[in-house]
Enzyme design. Structure first.
Site: not given
Length: 275
Positions: A42-45, A72
């Site tokens: 994913h774009s961020e975790t 984020c």
């Protein structure tokens, strides 16, 4: 350990921006967290662990599949939603996240069933556009600024221009900065009319994101978008629509040097990380 996928800034599954959320019991190595983020893709975790401190309830760190980031929005919303959804945090109390570079971030349940995040305001300052920017975007650019997150914010002529963008991502990746925010006033003139939003945006960050380099819905970008549009529209409470393929609405309220960013989230996966 428990790991979830939460669609943030969404009122249904498979909309908004998906974030991984890993619920840690103890501190973890940064290289290991990046590998987990790369596995999640994913774009961020977000990685969350409880802390026993007077000013914070949990530590929060964010990783793309490539790097750790300083702020984020959607993964913060995802982390708070996961903590409330799993009963890890009391449902009637705000959550205070200690972060490495962005201070303490507070998330509070709001009256509409969503979550309100208290973030720093990051207004862009006007700069001369990089020479390659117009060609990389494939559009005629207007006002251009840069904020403390090292994002470029670019105003385009109208909503149609933002939605139609098909940028050269390799060329964008050569431009200095975390990413490029493109924005325009909503087609109804930014009055919060039938469309239900005041401005549109998209966010491209080919340097730090895998895949097509476009982030579906970017909470941190609204730390710049909120003060930018508040000044132009003469209102401190605004709604933005991030016009990616998945899309999502973001409510933003300017409060001095802070921005309250709000939306809803949905859990789509809840499982066990065995590594």
């Amino acid at each position: 350990m428990r790991i979830l996928v939460v669609d943030a800034f969404a009122d249904r599954p498979f909309a908004g921006n998906p974030a991984g959320v890993c619920l840690l019991d103890a501190p973890a190595d940064a290289a290991w967290m990046r590998r987990v983020a790369a596995e999640m893709k994913h774009s961020e975790t977000a990685f969350v662990r409880p802390v026993d401190e007077p000013g914070a309830d949990f530590e929060l760190r964010w990783f793309t599949p490539m790097v750790e980031v300083a702020l984020c929005g959607h993964a913060t919303m995802g982390a708070a939603h996961a903590l409330y959804d799993t009963g890890t945090a009391p449902a009637d109390r705000p959550i205070r996240f200690r972060t490495l570079e962005s201070g303490v971030l507070t998330v509070t349940p709001d009256r509409d069933g969503g979550l309100a995040m208290d973030f720093p305001s990051c207004p862009p300052e006007p700069v001369a556009p990089p020479a390659e920017l117009a060609g990389a975007l494939g559009a005629e650019i207007g006002w251009t600024g840069r904020n403390v997150q090292n994002d470029l914010l670019v105003e385009l002529a109208d909503e149609k221009a933002v939605r139609a963008l098909a940028p050269d991502l390799a060329a964008l990746a050569r431009i200095d900065g975390r990413g490029v925010i493109v924005t325009a006033r909503a087609a109804d003139g930014g009055t919060g009319g039938p469309g239900g939003y005041d401005f549109v945006s998209r966010f491209f960050a080919a340097r730090i994101l895998l895949g097509d380099g476009e982030d579906p819905v970017t909470g941190s970008a609204h730390c710049a978008l909120a003060p930018f549009w508040a000044e132009r529209l003469g209102r401190d409470a605004l709604t933005g629509y991030q016009a990616s393929e998945r899309g999502g609405r973001v409510r933003a309220a300017l409060r001095g040097d802070r921005v309250v960013i709000s939306g809803t989230a949905v859990t789509v996966l809840d499982g066990t990380l065995r590594v």
